[in-house]
Write an enzyme that holds these catalytic residues in place. Structure first.
Site, mmCIF file in Angstrom:
data_model
loop_
_atom_site.group_PDB
_atom_site.id
_atom_site.type_symbol
_atom_site.label_atom_id
_atom_site.label_comp_id
_atom_site.label_asym_id
_atom_site.label_seq_id
_atom_site.Cartn_x
_atom_site.Cartn_y
_atom_site.Cartn_z
ATOM 1 N N GLU A 27 52.457 -4.808 -20.647
ATOM 2 C CA GLU A 27 53.658 -5.640 -20.784
ATOM 3 C C GLU A 27 53.427 -6.917 -21.591
ATOM 4 O O GLU A 27 54.180 -7.876 -21.458
ATOM 5 C CB GLU A 27 54.231 -6.015 -19.401
ATOM 6 C CG GLU A 27 54.496 -4.838 -18.480
ATOM 7 C CD GLU A 27 55.513 -3.858 -19.042
ATOM 8 O OE1 GLU A 27 56.434 -4.302 -19.747
ATOM 9 O OE2 GLU A 27 55.377 -2.650 -18.787
ATOM 10 N N THR A 32 54.725 -4.090 -29.875
ATOM 11 C CA THR A 32 55.686 -4.772 -30.746
ATOM 12 C C THR A 32 54.960 -5.466 -31.893
ATOM 13 O O THR A 32 55.426 -5.442 -33.037
ATOM 14 C CB THR A 32 56.507 -5.792 -29.936
ATOM 15 O OG1 THR A 32 57.083 -5.140 -28.808
ATOM 16 C CG2 THR A 32 57.618 -6.396 -30.794
ATOM 17 N N ARG A 206 60.804 -0.283 -25.699
ATOM 18 C CA ARG A 206 59.595 -0.337 -24.869
ATOM 19 C C ARG A 206 59.139 1.078 -24.545
ATOM 20 O O ARG A 206 59.891 1.873 -23.986
ATOM 21 C CB ARG A 206 59.897 -1.106 -23.570
ATOM 22 C CG ARG A 206 58.750 -1.100 -22.564
ATOM 23 C CD ARG A 206 57.623 -1.999 -23.001
ATOM 24 N NE ARG A 206 56.511 -1.964 -22.052
ATOM 25 C CZ ARG A 206 55.404 -1.240 -22.190
ATOM 26 N NH1 ARG A 206 55.260 -0.461 -23.236
ATOM 27 N NH2 ARG A 206 54.437 -1.308 -21.296
ATOM 28 N N ASP A 228 45.135 0.591 -31.586
ATOM 29 C CA ASP A 228 45.955 0.120 -30.472
ATOM 30 C C ASP A 228 45.658 0.973 -29.248
ATOM 31 O O ASP A 228 45.710 2.203 -29.305
ATOM 32 C CB ASP A 228 47.441 0.227 -30.839
ATOM 33 C CG ASP A 228 48.343 -0.368 -29.766
ATOM 34 O OD1 ASP A 228 47.941 -1.377 -29.164
ATOM 35 O OD2 ASP A 228 49.439 0.173 -29.553
ATOM 36 N N GLN A 232 47.244 -0.664 -19.736
ATOM 37 C CA GLN A 232 47.164 -0.409 -18.298
ATOM 38 C C GLN A 232 45.701 -0.305 -17.859
ATOM 39 O O GLN A 232 44.838 0.107 -18.627
ATOM 40 C CB GLN A 232 47.893 0.895 -17.941
ATOM 41 C CG GLN A 232 49.386 0.861 -18.187
ATOM 42 C CD GLN A 232 49.724 0.994 -19.653
ATOM 43 O OE1 GLN A 232 49.023 1.665 -20.399
ATOM 44 N NE2 GLN A 232 50.791 0.355 -20.088
#
Length: 382
Positions: A27, A32, A206, A228, A232
């Site tokens: 999060e 992005t 998202r 990337d 988590q």
């Protein structure tokens, strides 16, 4: 000789490759930032990308709607509840956004009505809420799906409910994507027959990163490779396989998460989680001389929370200055930079708003110069 020649050629080719490791907790907005790399330095989004993201936009809308209606029961807020009208004739003053709810009179008023009158202060909302609940699980898995008219109307009607809006104002109490209002405020646009997502729509989508992805683009004859990885906890064991020959590490943290807890355990403060992860990566022996580029992301949400009165000191007691952006941003910036144990290692910190294309471009251009300077130094040109 042929082998030596091949090795020489390979060594020369490697001089023109810049490798980023893109890290951060869940999060944080990592994906992005990666999308911004594609827009600023890559070829942007293709028509096929936009068709794929169209489904994701709808999935995000449904996730938001379902999360909000389910949290009404969890937080004991009745549908139809209005903070302006209910409870002591509307004279109650709610706590600031992000503040502990233990002594919030508005939350107490909502809870009292919920326990005495049930889930619905306005019964006419019940069929719309039921329809949102009934939207099929796994929506979007079959590809080109869409909602029917009744389902769209149900989401629109529920989103306008003052009780839902109050629930949304308490989003720090549960897990909700930051772009919820972006999507639900413009519902009709996303269901037009010729709709394809804009760049801004895609930036606000998202999707949890569950695999390692590599993005490549060229800038002035240099090839940039950005790896990337999922933020988590369950995905972090995959990171070490990509640690070799890293030119720089981009670490993204959502500074706006100071009053929220992690998705994984609903217990650990998000900034605390990010600080622990940053310390582990920054001080890893393999990265002793590797520059860290720290993106203190979601500054727009951070500023909004501070302006609404959500106190940093409620979550970080050692913060004792004025609760404004200048002091709070410097506090978190210093907190991260102080974790660096290597005197010859540099941490470059930037406050970012990853969904703002112009601001992101300016930051990425600055990062490009920093990384180029470092890579030139490594190959003996500086």
């Amino acid at each position: 000789m042929a082998i030596d020649k091949d090795l020489s050629y390979e060594k020369e080719a490697l001089k023109n490759i810049v490798k980023f490791h893109h890290e951060g907790p869940s999060e944080s907005g990592k994906s992005t930032v990666l999308k911004q790399f594609q827009l600023v330095y890559g070829s942007g989004f293709t028509s096929a990308d936009r068709v794929r993201f169209k489904t994701l936009v709808l999935v995000n809308i449904i996730q938001c709607a379902k999360t909000l209606v389910s949290q009404m029961k969890e937080l004991e807020i009745p549908f139809g509840f209005s903070p302006l009208e209910d409870g002591a004739g509307g004279t109650l003053v709610p706590l600031p956004e992000g503040a502990p709810r233990k002594h919030d009179p508005i939350a107490a008023a909502a809870q009292k009505i919920f326990r005495h009158e049930g889930e619905y202060k306005k019964k006419e909302l019940e069929p719309f809420v039921d329809l949102v609940h009934q939207i099929r699980p796994g929506f979007g898995l079959l590809g080109d799906e869409t909602l029917n008219y009744d389902e769209l109307q149900a989401i629109q009607r529920v989103w306008k409910d003052p009780g839902i809006q109050y629930c949304y104002s308490r989003a720090n109490d549960f897990q909700l994507i930051d772009s919820c209002a972006y999507f639900l405020n413009e519902l009709a646009r996303f269901f037009e027959s010729e709709y394809l997502p804009t760049d801004q729509d895609i930036l606000n989508c998202r999707l949890m990163t569950m695999a390692v992805t590599e993005t490549r683009f060229k800038v002035e004859e240099k090839e940039y490779r950005v790896f990337d990885v999922g933020g988590q906890r369950s995905e972090r064991e995959k990171w070490t396989a990509y640690f070799d020959d890293v030119t720089a590490i981009i670490f993204v943290v959502a500074v706006s998460g100071y009053d929220q807890v992690c998705f994984e355990d609903n217990l650990t403060n998000r900034i605390t989680e990010a600080l622990n992860l940053f310390a582990t990566i920054c001080n890893h022996p393999l990265f002793k001389f590797t520059p860290m580029i720290l993106f203190l992301n979601k500054q727009d949400i951070f500023k909004h929370k501070l302006q609404k009165g959500s106190l940093v000191s409620d979550h970080f007691p050692d913060f004792v200055k004025s609760n404004n952006f200048e002091h709070a941003s410097q506090y978190f910036k210093t907190k991260f930079e102080a974790l660096n144990k290597y005197s010859k290692k540099k941490v470059y910190s930037y406050f970012t708003w990853a969904t703002d294309m112009e601001q992101a471009k300016n930051v990425l251009d600055t990062v490009y110069v920093v990384v180029l300077r470092f890579s030139l130094r490594n190959i003996g040109f500086m």
